[in-house]
Design an enzyme around this catalytic site. Structure first.
Site, PDB file in Angstrom:
ATOM      1  NE  ARG A  16      -4.270  -0.888   1.895  1.00 43.27           N
ATOM      2  CZ  ARG A  16      -5.428  -1.022   2.747  1.00 43.27           C
ATOM      3  NH1 ARG A  16      -5.205  -0.394   3.742  1.00 43.27           N
ATOM      4  NH2 ARG A  16      -6.428  -1.450   2.376  1.00 43.27           N
ATOM      5  CG  MET A  18       5.637   6.134  -3.585  1.00 45.39           C
ATOM      6  SD  MET A  18       6.525   7.930  -3.449  1.00 45.39           S
ATOM      7  CE  MET A  18       7.927   7.683  -2.432  1.00 45.39           C
ATOM      8  CB  SER A 111      16.892   4.696   2.831  1.00 48.80           C
ATOM      9  OG  SER A 111      17.049   6.100   2.982  1.00 48.80           O
ATOM     10  CB  SER A 112      20.263   7.738  -0.334  1.00 53.85           C
ATOM     11  OG  SER A 112      19.215   8.667   0.147  1.00 53.85           O
ATOM     12  CB  CYS A 113      19.185   8.110   5.033  1.00 52.96           C
ATOM     13  SG  CYS A 113      18.421   6.511   6.029  1.00 52.96           S
ATOM     14  CE1 TYR A 140      13.237   4.135   7.383  1.00 53.77           C
ATOM     15  CE2 TYR A 140      14.998   5.286   6.360  1.00 53.77           C
ATOM     16  CZ  TYR A 140      13.955   4.474   6.230  1.00 53.77           C
ATOM     17  OH  TYR A 140      13.429   4.110   4.941  1.00 53.77           O
ATOM     18  CE  LYS A 144      14.407   0.912   5.418  1.00 55.48           C
ATOM     19  NZ  LYS A 144      13.620  -0.488   5.197  1.00 55.48           N
ATOM     20  CG  HIS A 183      10.300  11.745   2.394  1.00 60.25           C
ATOM     21  ND1 HIS A 183       9.603  10.350   2.516  1.00 60.25           N
ATOM     22  CD2 HIS A 183      11.425  11.779   3.222  1.00 60.25           C
ATOM     23  CE1 HIS A 183      10.280   9.597   3.446  1.00 60.25           C
ATOM     24  NE2 HIS A 183      11.415  10.451   3.836  1.00 60.25           N
ATOM     25  CD1 TRP A 206      10.173  24.108   8.548  1.00 56.92           C
ATOM     26  CD2 TRP A 206      11.398  22.406   9.355  1.00 56.92           C
ATOM     27  NE1 TRP A 206       9.609  23.702   9.530  1.00 56.92           N
ATOM     28  CE2 TRP A 206      10.185  22.706  10.164  1.00 56.92           C
ATOM     29  CE3 TRP A 206      11.993  21.295   9.672  1.00 56.92           C
ATOM     30  CZ2 TRP A 206      10.207  22.058  11.292  1.00 56.92           C
ATOM     31  CZ3 TRP A 206      11.923  20.781  10.853  1.00 56.92           C
ATOM     32  CH2 TRP A 206      11.026  21.153  11.708  1.00 56.92           C
ATOM     33  CG  ASP A 282      19.749  23.448   5.485  1.00 56.88           C
ATOM     34  OD1 ASP A 282      18.668  23.893   5.008  1.00 56.88           O
ATOM     35  OD2 ASP A 282      20.767  24.237   5.517  1.00 56.88           O
TER      36      ASP A 282
END
Length: 327
Positions: A16, A18, A111-113, A140, A144, A183, A206, A282
């Site tokens: 469900r 994205m 994730s790229s994080c 998070y 990952k 996001h 922001w 940022d």
């Protein structure tokens, strides 16, 4: 390039969301009909017993683990315990119980994080665990990273074929448009749309607007996932390493948040003033993926940023007020 048999049985966890919904659409478009999905009400992935029972009762050939608790800077700052706990539990339960049920093939979406805050740009897969993470989403990211290492460890010890793909920032249909937990792209789409409707003179965003970000349409991500799943084991292993088996997925290009905001305001039709609040965080100064490994494996993105943003806004405007959209 091999092609998974059309008789293959898939379980797409997080269908469900994205990314999960895009992967289901892609599988269906390719002719796959045996696709298992479960809502959270039907299957709580943080419950070991529930996940064990699911795999026992539903034999599958391939697991796509797209389920995750996700959010933007605000959500990660406000709910760090939720982000690390829920994501760790989902990964541990799904990966281990898939193995216990004899599932040899699995694709984990990360994730790229996962990369250090000050990693050299563009970020190569080898940057993993070489520096300090961005503090705003560290819980998070740690979860990952653990998922990647789970896949690598099961491959090393048990000979499974568990792969990991690390997407850059994604956007597209079925994104989360919550005013605080979304996001940057869905957040800006909603804010510019509502400001346009209200004829607001100003929209405040922001940060400074200077950080650079890379964005990939979710339909491109789904295509990349199926491409990675279709790569034969010999070719995949030749282009990865046992302890560095994840693959970046992105466009290889980025824009500043200010440039993104200007482009979205133009697409939405908002003509008011855009102001940046530099007292707000940022995040990382730049997050651009090195996508040479995936290019060497025969895939590159096809949907340009402006084209993708136009389709994302069209989807948002069409689905406002419907159950499909998360506000």
């Amino acid at each position: 390039m091999q092609k998974l048999p059309l008789s293959s049985r898939f379980f797409v966890a997080g269908h469900r969301g994205m990314v999960g919904s895009a992967i289901v659409r892609k599988l269906q478009a390719e002719g796959y009909q045996h696709i298992e999905t479960r809502t959270h009400a039907e299957l709580d992935l943080t419950s070991q017993a529930a996940v064990q029972a699911f795999f026992k009762d539903n034999p599958v050939d391939y697991v796509v683990l797209a389920a995750a608790k996700v959010g933007g800077i605000h959500a990660n700052n406000e709910y760090p315990a939720d982000f690390i706990y829920e994501n760790l539990m989902i990964e541990c339960n799904v990966i281990h119980q898939a193995f216990a049920a004899g599932v040899k093939n699995l694709l984990l979406l990360g994730s790229s994080c996962i990369y250090p805050k000050l990693a050299s740009q563009p970020m190569r897969e080898s940057a993993l665990l070489t520096g300090v993470l961005e503090s705003t989403n560290e819980p998070y990211a740690v979860a990952k990273i653990a998922g990647i290492k789970l896949c690598e460890s099961y491959n090393r010890q048990h000979g499974t074929n568990y792969r990991s793909v690390m997407p850059t920032n994604l956007y597209g249909p079925y994104d989360n448009y919550h005013p605080e937990n979304s996001h940057v792209i869905p957040a800006l789409i909603r804010r510019f749309h509502e400001a346009k409707q209200a004829r607001a003179e100003e929209v405040v965003i922001w940060g400074t607007g200077n950080p650079m970000r890379e964005f990939l349409h979710v339909d491109d991500m789904a295509a990349a996932c199926l491409h990675v799943m279709n790569i034969d084991t010999e070719t995949y292993q030749a282009n990865t390493q046992p302890m560095l088996s994840h693959i970046n997925v992105g466009t290889g290009t980025d824009v500043t948040i200010r440039e993104l905001a200007d482009l979205l305001a133009e697409i939405v039709g908002y003509e008011g003033k855009i102001t940046f609040d530099s007292s707000k965080p940022d995040g990382a100064p730049r997050k651009l993926m090195n996508v040479e490994r995936l290019a060497a494996l025969g895939w590159q993105s096809r949907i340009g940023l402006k084209e993708g943003l136009q389709s994302a806004y069209a989807w948002y405007a069409e689905h406002l007020g419907r159950e499909a959209i998360r506000l």
